[in-house]
Design a protein around this motif. Structure first.
Motif, mmCIF file in Angstrom:
data_model
loop_
_atom_site.group_PDB
_atom_site.id
_atom_site.type_symbol
_atom_site.label_atom_id
_atom_site.label_comp_id
_atom_site.label_asym_id
_atom_site.label_seq_id
_atom_site.Cartn_x
_atom_site.Cartn_y
_atom_site.Cartn_z
ATOM 1 N N ALA A 217 0.877 -1.334 -0.005
ATOM 2 C CA ALA A 217 0.149 0.128 0.061
ATOM 3 C C ALA A 217 0.966 1.387 0.058
ATOM 4 N N GLN A 218 2.023 1.097 0.754
ATOM 5 C CA GLN A 218 2.884 2.250 0.707
ATOM 6 C C GLN A 218 3.299 2.873 -0.458
ATOM 7 N N SER A 219 3.860 1.700 -1.372
ATOM 8 C CA SER A 219 4.550 2.180 -2.483
ATOM 9 C C SER A 219 3.420 2.494 -3.634
ATOM 10 N N ALA A 220 2.411 1.758 -3.580
ATOM 11 C CA ALA A 220 1.083 2.192 -4.259
ATOM 12 C C ALA A 220 0.801 3.635 -3.981
ATOM 13 N N GLN A 221 0.654 4.197 -2.888
ATOM 14 C CA GLN A 221 0.144 5.577 -2.101
ATOM 15 C C GLN A 221 1.472 6.506 -2.866
ATOM 16 N N ALA A 222 2.739 6.059 -2.641
ATOM 17 C CA ALA A 222 3.834 7.155 -3.382
ATOM 18 C C ALA A 222 3.602 7.102 -4.895
ATOM 19 N N VAL A 223 3.437 6.098 -5.562
ATOM 20 C CA VAL A 223 3.345 6.325 -6.750
ATOM 21 C C VAL A 223 2.084 6.910 -7.574
ATOM 22 N N ALA A 224 0.872 6.860 -6.720
ATOM 23 C CA ALA A 224 -0.261 7.403 -7.060
ATOM 24 C C ALA A 224 -0.301 8.880 -7.029
ATOM 25 N N ARG A 225 0.607 9.470 -6.334
ATOM 26 C CA ARG A 225 0.762 10.853 -6.174
ATOM 27 C C ARG A 225 1.256 11.671 -7.578
ATOM 28 N N PHE A 226 1.728 10.848 -8.455
ATOM 29 C CA PHE A 226 1.997 11.530 -9.669
ATOM 30 C C PHE A 226 1.738 10.601 -10.989
ATOM 31 N N ALA A 227 1.152 9.394 -10.655
ATOM 32 C CA ALA A 227 0.715 8.517 -11.771
ATOM 33 C C ALA A 227 -0.748 8.418 -11.991
ATOM 34 N N ASP A 228 -1.246 8.148 -13.232
ATOM 35 C CA ASP A 228 -2.740 8.140 -13.080
ATOM 36 C C ASP A 228 -3.339 6.931 -12.658
ATOM 37 N N ALA A 229 -2.554 5.790 -12.889
ATOM 38 C CA ALA A 229 -2.908 4.674 -12.261
ATOM 39 C C ALA A 229 -1.732 3.616 -11.759
ATOM 40 N N VAL A 230 -2.040 2.868 -10.918
ATOM 41 C CA VAL A 230 -0.953 1.920 -10.322
ATOM 42 C C VAL A 230 -1.663 0.613 -10.330
ATOM 43 N N VAL A 231 -0.656 -0.130 -10.870
ATOM 44 C CA VAL A 231 -0.888 -1.828 -11.310
ATOM 45 C C VAL A 231 -0.192 -2.455 -10.318
ATOM 46 N N VAL A 232 -0.767 -3.233 -9.468
ATOM 47 C CA VAL A 232 -0.323 -4.302 -8.705
ATOM 48 C C VAL A 232 -0.631 -5.797 -9.004
ATOM 49 N N GLY A 233 0.501 -6.547 -9.345
ATOM 50 C CA GLY A 233 0.355 -7.699 -9.872
ATOM 51 C C GLY A 233 0.925 -8.965 -8.876
ATOM 52 N N SER A 234 2.248 -9.043 -8.877
ATOM 53 C CA SER A 234 2.880 -10.067 -8.061
ATOM 54 C C SER A 234 2.322 -10.276 -6.421
ATOM 55 N N ARG A 235 2.196 -8.868 -5.985
ATOM 56 C CA ARG A 235 2.023 -8.780 -4.551
ATOM 57 C C ARG A 235 0.260 -9.400 -4.442
ATOM 58 N N ILE A 236 -0.611 -9.555 -5.373
ATOM 59 C CA ILE A 236 -1.729 -10.130 -5.406
ATOM 60 C C ILE A 236 -1.755 -11.625 -5.555
ATOM 61 N N VAL A 237 -1.144 -11.905 -6.711
ATOM 62 C CA VAL A 237 -1.016 -13.258 -6.976
ATOM 63 C C VAL A 237 -0.387 -14.154 -5.799
ATOM 64 N N GLN A 238 0.530 -13.251 -5.252
ATOM 65 C CA GLN A 238 1.343 -13.801 -4.089
ATOM 66 C C GLN A 238 0.112 -14.296 -2.985
ATOM 67 N N ALA A 239 -0.860 -13.335 -2.634
ATOM 68 C CA ALA A 239 -1.940 -13.469 -1.575
ATOM 69 C C ALA A 239 -2.595 -14.782 -2.113
ATOM 70 N N ILE A 240 -2.755 -14.854 -3.482
ATOM 71 C CA ILE A 240 -3.728 -15.962 -3.827
ATOM 72 C C ILE A 240 -2.940 -17.495 -3.651
ATOM 73 N N GLU A 241 -1.618 -17.403 -3.730
ATOM 74 C CA GLU A 241 -0.894 -18.299 -3.677
ATOM 75 C C GLU A 241 -0.816 -18.819 -2.020
ATOM 76 N N GLU A 242 -0.844 -18.144 -1.359
ATOM 77 C CA GLU A 242 -0.336 -18.227 0.139
ATOM 78 C C GLU A 242 -1.906 -18.454 0.722
ATOM 79 N N ALA A 243 -2.851 -18.064 0.104
ATOM 80 C CA ALA A 243 -4.230 -18.368 0.944
ATOM 81 C C ALA A 243 -4.861 -19.655 0.901
ATOM 82 N N PRO A 244 -5.034 -20.299 2.254
ATOM 83 C CA PRO A 244 -5.619 -21.436 2.483
ATOM 84 C C PRO A 244 -7.006 -21.758 1.499
ATOM 85 N N ARG A 245 -7.201 -22.778 1.093
ATOM 86 C CA ARG A 245 -8.415 -23.098 0.015
ATOM 87 C C ARG A 245 -9.673 -22.580 0.315
ATOM 88 N N GLY A 246 -10.279 -21.562 -0.493
ATOM 89 C CA GLY A 246 -11.581 -21.106 -0.315
ATOM 90 C C GLY A 246 -11.373 -19.557 0.288
#
Lengths: 271, 399
Positions: A217-246
Motif C-alpha cells: 500500500a505504501q509504494s502504491a500510495q507514493a506512486v499514485a501521487r504522480f501517476a494516473d494509475a497503479v498496477v499491482v500484480g505479483s503482490r496479489i498473485v502472492q496472496a492468492i498463492e498463500e491463501a488456504p483453500r477457499g
C-alpha cells in the motif's frame, strides 16, 4: 469513447487515481478467477488486468511464473480466458478488462479471430509484453478494427525519442514499467519513476499507469501521487498463492481495500 | 543467380525473425545491432577475430574424406567438416569468441549464456576466462543432471552455473531465465546467445560468426576434391552450425542444402524436437519462427536423445529457407542417430557428438541412393566425449 478512456476521464474529474490489479486467469481455477474479478471490482479496483497463462513467461518473476504454471496445469488457454471475461460481463458492464500476456497464444488463434472473439467477450484492452510497436502493426490493426485498445509499455531504458513511436499505436493508457527487471522484482525508486513520468507527460497524450515493483500500500500510495494509475500484480498473485483453500477471494478483496484507501488518502493529502 | 541479402533492416527473413521482446530490451538490441554493424566493417576487429580463431580455436578445421565409411555405404563420397577438432570440441566457440570480443569493445564486463547440452555454456565460460569477463550460465535442472561433466567443466573455467527449475527445466527455460537476467542487468551485461535464434541482431550475428565454417569449406573442397560438394548436410536444433555451413553456399544453387532435425521417437509419436518438420510458425524467444506448440499456442515439451537439439524452436533463417525451398529439412530418430554414432566410431575412429550424429544418420540414408562420383559434405559439428555416459547408459552400462 472506449470503456478504458471513460474510466480514466471519470477518475480525473474526481481527482482520483486508478487502481489496476493483475491476476492470472485460471489461478487457482477459473471459477475463482471470476469471483476474484467481481470481488476486486467491488473492493475498489477501477480496471482489471487478466493474465493469459503462457508456457514461457519471459518477462515475469517467479511469483507470476508459478501462477501461470498452476493455470496451465489445468489446461487453461486463451479461449477459456475469453469465456471468463464473457461471464464477468453478464454482471459487470462497467469495469474495463485488459488482457495481459504474450504474443504466441494470440498469434496461434489469429489476430483477427482473436480481436473479434475478445470484443464479443467484452475485453477492452490487450497488452502483449513481447510485441513492441515495431512488430505490432498487424495486431493493432486487428484490435482497432474491433474497438479494442492496444496497451503498450514504456520502460526506464526507453529513450525519449521512442515515446512518439509507442504513443502513435497506444490507446487507453500507457503502462510504465517502473524498473529494469521482471514482474515482482525489487522495490522501485519512487523519485526516479516520478522524473520519468514527468518526461512522458505531454509527449504521450494518454493516462500513465505504473507497474512492476509495487509491493504494498505504501509504494502504491507514493506512486499514485504522480501517476494516473497503479498496477499491482505479483503482490496479489502472492496472496492468492498463500491463501488456504477457499480464502483467496476474501484475502485479495482485503488487500485491494487496503491499497485503495492508501492511494485515496495519499492523493487527498496532496490536494 | 538469386541475390541473398537477408535479413532486412529490422531483422526479418521474410515473415520470420524480427524482434519480439519487452520494451526494456529494445534499446539494448538497438545498441547491439549498431555496434555489431560497426565492428563487422572494422578491419582491426576482424583481424583480432581471425587471429583468435587461428591461434586459440585452432582454425581452420580440416575437412576429412571418410573413405571407409563411404565405401561401406556404397554410394556418394562423404566428407566431414571437422568442427569437432576445435578448442572445446564443437563449433560453438566460433560464435562465443566473436561475441566476447564484441562485449569487450562495448565495455560489458559481465556475460551470461544459456545452455542445453553444455557445449555453448562451456564455450562461453572458456572465452570469459580468456578475456577476463564474469560469466553466468543458465542451465535447466534436468540438463544439469544429464550433463554433469560439462557442468563441472564450466565451473573449472570460473563460471557460475545457475540451475533453472521453472517449466520443463531444459534449454528453453534456461533461455527464459537468461532473458530475465538480461532485462534486469541490461546496462552492464552482454547476453551471448548460443544459436542463430533470438531477437535481431542475434540470428544474423551468430550466422556471420559461424559462416567461417562454410567459407573454409569452399576453399578446402576445391583443394581436396577439385570442386564444391553436391549436397551439404548439417543437424539443426537452433541451427547455428547448419547456417554457418549453408550461408556461404546460399547463392550457389547447384549445391543442395539439407538440415536434419531431431526426430526423437519418431514424428508420429509427438516425442521429438523437429519444429520445421512438424511444427507451425509462432513467436518465442524474440523471433517468429517454426515452433512446436499446441492449439492454445503453448510451447510443447520436446524430446531428443541429444540435449543440444532438444529445443522447440529453430533459427528464423531456417524457417525462411524451408518456405523458400532453398533448403530441405528432414528428421532422423534417436535410434538412427545412435546407429550412425556407433558406425563412425567403428569405421573411422571418430566419436561424434549425438547432435552431429543426426546429420551423419541422414548421410547414411542419402549416400547409397547416389553414385560414387557425388560428394556429400557433412558438418561434424562436435565431438562425442560429452555423450559417452549417455551412450553407455543406453547400452546398460554405468560408467
Amino acid at each position: 469513447m472506449s470503456r478504458i478512456s471513460h474510466v480514466f476521464e471519470q477518475l480525473q474529474q474526481h481527482g482520483r487515481r486508478a487502481l489496476i490489479p493483475f491476476i492470472t486467469s485460471g489461478d487457482p481455477d477459473l471459477a475463482t478467477t471470476l469471483d476474484l474479478m467481481h470481488a476486486m471490482a467491488q473492493a475498489g479496483a477501477d480496471l482489471i488486468e487478466l493474465g493469459v497463462p503462457f508456457s514461457d513467461p519471459m518477462a515475469d518473476g517467479p511469483t507470476i511464473q508459478r501462477s501461470s504454471e498452476r493455470a496451465l496445469a489445468q489446461g487453461v488457454g486463451l479461449r477459456d480466458v475469453l469465456a471468463v471475461v464473457a461471464e464477468f460481463r453478464r454482471k459487470d458492464g462497467q469495469t474495463p478488462v485488459v488482457l495481459m500476456g504474450y504474443l504466441n497464444p494470440v498469434e496461434r488463434m489469429g489476430y483477427d479471430a482473436f480481436a473479434r472473439a475478445a470484443r464479443q467477450a467484452g475485453v477492452d484492452g490487450v497488452l502483449t509484453v513481447d510485441c513492441p510497436p515495431e512488430e505490432a502493426g498487424p495486431l493493432t490493426d486487428a484490435l482497432y478494427a474491433h474497438a479494442i485498445d492496444p496497451i503498450f509499455l514504456l520502460s526506464p531504458t526507453t529513450p525519449e525519442s521512442r515515446f512518439p513511436v509507442v504513443a502513435r499505436l497506444a490507446r487507453g493508457f500507457i503502462y510504465y514499467v517502473s524498473l529494469k527487471g521482471v514482474t515482482g522484482a525489487a522495490t522501485l525508486d519512487v523519485a526516479d519513476v516520478r522524473n520519468r513520468i514527468h518526461a512522458m507527460r505531454g509527449r504521450v497524450g494518454l493516462p500513465i499507469g505504473v507497474g512492476f515493483g509495487i509491493r504494498d500500500a505504501q509504494s502504491a500510495q507514493a506512486v499514485a501521487r504522480f501517476a494516473d494509475a497503479v498496477v499491482v500484480g505479483s503482490r496479489i498473485v502472492q496472496a492468492i498463492e498463500e491463501a488456504p483453500r477457499g480464502e483467496a477471494v476474501d484475502r485479495v478483496a482485503a488487500l485491494i481495500r487496503e491499497i485503495r484507501s492508501a492511494i485515496d488518502a495519499g492523493v487527498g493529502a496532496q490536494a | 543467380m538469386r541475390r541473398y541479402d537477408l535479413p532486412d533492416e529490422r531483422g526479418h527473413f521474410g515473415p520470420y525473425g524480427g524482434r519480439f521482446v519487452a520494451e526494456t530490451l529494445v534499446q539494448a538490441l538497438d545498441d547491439l545491432r549498431n555496434q555489431y554493424q560497426r565492428y563487422a566493417q572494422d578491419p582491426e576487429f576482424q583481424a583480432e577475430l581471425a587471429h583468435e580463431l587461428k591461434h586459440y580455436v585452432g582454425r581452420p578445421s580440416p575437412i576429412y574424406h571418410a573413405k571407409r565409411w563411404s565405401e561401406h555405404l556404397g554410394g556418394a563420397q562423404i566428407y566431414l567438416k571437422r568442427e569437432d577438432l576445435n578448442h572445446t570440441g564443437a563449433h560453438k566457440i566460433n560464435n562465443t569468441v566473436g561475441q566476447a570480443l564484441l562485449a569487450r569493445r562495448m565495455g560489458k564486463r559481465r556475460v551470461i549464456a544459456e545452455t542445453g547440452a553444455g557445449q555453448h555454456g562451456v564455450a562461453s565460460a572458456t572465452v570469459a576466462a580468456r578475456y577476463g569477463l564474469e560469466c553466468v550460465v543458465y542451465m535447466g535442472a534436468e540438463d544439469i543432471k544429464r550433463q554433469a561433466p560439462n557442468v563441472y567443466r564450466m565451473k573449472l573455467l570460473g563460471a557460475s552455473v545457475v540451475a533453472v527449475d521453472s517449466g520443463s527445466k531444459t534449454l528453453k527455460d534456461a533461455m527464459n531465465e537468461a532473458m530475465r537476467d538480461w532485462v534486469t542487468h541490461v546496462e552492464t551485461t552482454f547476453y551471448i546467445i548460443g544459436t542463430a535464434a533470438g531477437p535481431h541482431p542475434y540470428p544474423m550475428m551468430v550466422r556471420d560468426f559461424q559462416a567461417v565454417i562454410g567459407q573454409e569449406a569452399r576453399t578446402q573442397m576445391i583443394e581436396l576434391a577439385g570442386r564444391q560438394p553436391d549436397v551439404l548436410i548439417a543437424c539443426v536444433g537452433g541451427g547455428s552450425n547448419a547456417i554457418g555451413l549453408f550461408s556461404p553456399y546460399l547463392e550457389d544453387e547447384a549445391v543442395r542444402l539439407i538440415g536434419v532435425e531431431a526426430g526423437g521417437l519418431g514424428l508420429e509419436s509427438g516425442k521429438h524436437a523437429a519444429p520445421l518438420s512438424a511444427g507451425v510458425p509462432g513467436v518465442l524467444h524474440g523471433n517468429r519462427t517454426y515452433l512446436m506448440q499446441d492449439d492454445n499456442g503453448q510451447i510443447q515439451e520436446t524430446h531428443s536423445i541429444s540435449a543440444g537439439l532438444d529445443y522447440p524452436g529453430v533459427g528464423p533463417e531456417h524457417s525462411w529457407l524451408k518456405d523458400s525451398g532453398r533448403a530441405t529439412y528432414v528428421a532422423v530418430t534417436d535410434a538412427e542417430a545412435l546407429q550412425a554414432f556407433h558406425d563412425l566410431c567403428r569405421l573411422e575412429g571418430i566419436i561424434p557428438a549425438l547432435e552431429s550424429s543426426h546429420a551423419l544418420a541422414y548421410a547414411v540414408k542419402l549416400a547409397p541412393t547416389l553414385d560414387k562420383e557425388q560428394i556429400l559434405l557433412v558438418n561434424l559439428s562436435g565431438r562425442g566425449d560429452k555423450d559417452i555416459p549417455t551412450v553407455a547408459g543406453l547400452s546398460g552400462l554405468a560408467l
